[in-house]
Design a protein around this motif. Structure first.
Motif, short mmCIF file in Angstrom:
data_model
loop_
_atom_site.label_atom_id
_atom_site.label_comp_id
_atom_site.label_asym_id
_atom_site.label_seq_id
_atom_site.Cartn_x
_atom_site.Cartn_y
_atom_site.Cartn_z
N VAL A 128 -5.54 9.13 0.44
CA VAL A 128 -6.63 7.81 0.68
C VAL A 128 -5.45 6.59 0.75
CG1 VAL A 128 -8.19 7.00 1.13
CG2 VAL A 128 -8.59 9.68 1.11
N GLU A 129 -5.73 5.75 1.29
CA GLU A 129 -4.88 3.99 1.00
C GLU A 129 -5.59 3.71 1.44
OE1 GLU A 129 -0.98 3.77 1.86
OE2 GLU A 129 0.41 5.52 1.73
N THR A 130 -5.38 2.39 0.40
CA THR A 130 -6.98 1.12 0.96
C THR A 130 -5.92 -0.06 0.83
OG1 THR A 130 -9.46 2.13 -0.10
CG2 THR A 130 -8.76 -0.23 0.26
N SER A 131 -5.79 -0.69 2.26
CA SER A 131 -4.84 -1.21 2.93
C SER A 131 -6.74 -3.56 1.81
CB SER A 131 -4.39 -1.82 3.56
OG SER A 131 -4.07 -3.58 3.91
N GLN A 132 -5.27 -4.03 1.44
CA GLN A 132 -5.85 -5.31 1.54
C GLN A 132 -6.36 -6.19 2.48
OE1 GLN A 132 -8.23 -5.33 -1.07
NE2 GLN A 132 -7.12 -3.25 -1.81
N THR A 133 -5.06 -5.34 3.21
CA THR A 133 -4.98 -6.55 4.51
C THR A 133 -4.91 -6.05 5.97
OG1 THR A 133 -3.23 -8.44 6.01
CG2 THR A 133 -2.03 -6.52 4.28
N PRO A 134 -5.62 -7.01 6.97
CA PRO A 134 -6.07 -5.74 8.09
C PRO A 134 -5.09 -5.81 9.50
CG PRO A 134 -6.97 -7.77 8.74
CD PRO A 134 -6.22 -8.35 7.29
N LEU A 135 -3.51 -6.08 8.83
CA LEU A 135 -2.15 -5.96 9.26
C LEU A 135 -1.33 -4.60 8.64
CD1 LEU A 135 0.44 -6.31 11.17
CD2 LEU A 135 0.90 -8.56 9.69
N HIS A 136 -1.56 -4.01 9.58
CA HIS A 136 0.03 -2.79 8.72
C HIS A 136 0.86 -2.66 10.04
CE1 HIS A 136 1.01 0.74 6.66
NE2 HIS A 136 0.91 1.51 8.48
N VAL A 137 2.13 -2.85 9.53
CA VAL A 137 3.56 -2.65 9.88
C VAL A 137 4.14 -1.47 9.48
CG1 VAL A 137 5.49 -3.45 10.03
CG2 VAL A 137 3.86 -5.81 9.56
N VAL A 138 4.62 -0.67 10.51
CA VAL A 138 5.05 0.95 10.73
C VAL A 138 5.86 0.99 11.67
CG1 VAL A 138 3.10 1.16 12.16
CG2 VAL A 138 4.06 3.23 10.54
N SER A 139 6.65 2.20 11.02
CA SER A 139 7.86 2.47 11.60
C SER A 139 7.68 4.05 11.34
CB SER A 139 9.40 1.74 11.26
OG SER A 139 9.40 2.61 10.07
N ARG A 140 8.62 4.70 12.28
CA ARG A 140 8.75 6.38 12.09
C ARG A 140 9.06 6.15 10.28
NH1 ARG A 140 8.12 10.56 13.57
NH2 ARG A 140 7.67 9.59 15.82
N ALA A 141 10.44 5.67 10.05
CA ALA A 141 10.86 5.54 8.82
C ALA A 141 10.22 5.39 7.67
CB ALA A 141 12.28 4.68 9.05
N THR A 142 8.69 4.83 8.37
CA THR A 142 8.17 4.65 6.66
C THR A 142 6.66 5.46 6.98
OG1 THR A 142 7.11 3.35 8.53
CG2 THR A 142 8.47 2.28 6.48
N LEU A 143 6.88 6.39 7.92
CA LEU A 143 5.55 6.84 8.16
C LEU A 143 5.31 8.14 6.78
CD1 LEU A 143 5.84 8.80 11.75
CD2 LEU A 143 3.71 7.43 10.84
#
Length: 305
Positions: free
Chosen positions: A278-293
């Motif tokens: 479980v991860e909780t973000s402090q911002t509504p924006l999440h930037v993702v790529s296959r490398a960072t999955l």
């Protein structure tokens, strides 16, 4: 606002037997979705393609991995596998509110899910998707500047199939049934929209009301990120939702549609007990790529914008 009409009686309903079959399908697909072969194939083909990376990249964007399954049956060792060169571009996901996310592609295509004229992204989207459960999931008066308005149901009845490429994203849908306020089945009233971009497959479950069959799962393909309704009331109950998520087997689950008291907290606790990080973000924006999955399956809680 009046509800959209139902689709014709030719569409299937879901019985307890369907739910039993779906549970068997879960185990079958889970074994087949271990993806033990795909990373090796990707790595091998990428190593061959790196010298040609610039030339190939100029020819178009990468194909997402879910395309390997979505076109038909399961991949077996006897079937040919054609993998595109993987790109490392990032995708921006912003939780706007309720069931609305803004997805931004590397080429700047902006998509708003379950667009309703209430929860609106800051910038006008180029594409919007909608679902017909009720007016917090659609609008009949979208901004005329929106280029593509994709209904997840057919207001005239019958199927509504989308397979659209806009810039560097492919958008397709899988229709499912929903219940009306009267408790009766409204056939094909919901769509799971799938967004294939930058070698990621992102699925928005919409207003899902039943478990998925093996055919549904095959049409979805391998999904990396799922937006899941966690209200535990008007969509799926928690036990059924957990079964759906296990069947789809994404790397990231982002909860949405948590309008009932404590529903998000109950969902997070349940998924933690099922072995999800479980991860909780402090911002509504999440930037993702296959490398960072993430390496392990993860619930990512985003605050509303």
């Amino acid at each position: 606002m009046a509800l959209p009409p139902s689709s014709p009686a030719s569409a299937r309903d879901f019985s307890p037997a369907d739910a039993h079959d779906a549970r068997k399908d879960v185990a079958c697909r889970h074994r087949r979705s271990e993806r033990s072969a795909l990373p090796c194939l990707r790595a091998f083909l990428l190593s061959l393609a790196v010298p040609l990376g610039l030339a190939i990249a100029s020819a178009g964007s990468a194909l997402a991995s879910c395309q390997l399954l979505a076109g038909g049956g399961w991949i077996t060792e006897e079937e040919p596998v054609h993998l595109a060169v993987l790109e490392r571009d990032q995708v921006g996901i912003t939780y706007v509110g309720h069931a609305t996310f803004e997805i931004e592609t590397p080429m700047g295509v902006r998509i708003a899910t379950d667009y309703n004229n209430i929860h609106q992204p800051e910038r006008l989207p180029r594409v919007v998707t909608m679902n017909g459960a009720h007016s917090t999931h659609f609008t009949l008066a979208p901004d005329p500047g929106i280029e593509h308005v994709l209904f997840g149901w057919n207001p005239d009845g019958g199927p509504m199939d989308h397979d659209l490429t806009v810039g560097d994203v492919r958008i397709r849908n899988l229709q499912t049934n929903i219940r009306g306020w009267d408790g009766e089945t409204r056939r094909l009233g919901n769509s799971i929209f799938v967004f294939e971009v930058a070698d990621l497959c992102i699925a928005h479950l919409g207003h899902l009301h039943h478990r998925l069959t093996q055919d549904d799962l095959a049409r979805l393909g391998t999904i990396d990120i799922v937006f899941a309704p966690v209200d535990n009331a008007s969509t799926l109950r928690l036990d059924s939702l957990v079964e759906v998520i296990k069947a789809v087997s994404p790397r990231i689950v982002i909860p949405m549609h948590a309008y009932t008291y404590g529903s998000r907290e109950s969902f997070v606790a349940r998924m933690a007990s099922e072995g999800f990080r479980v991860e909780t973000s402090q911002t509504p924006l999440h930037v993702v790529s296959r490398a960072t999955l993430p390496a392990g399956q993860t619930v990512l809680v985003l605050p509303e914008r």
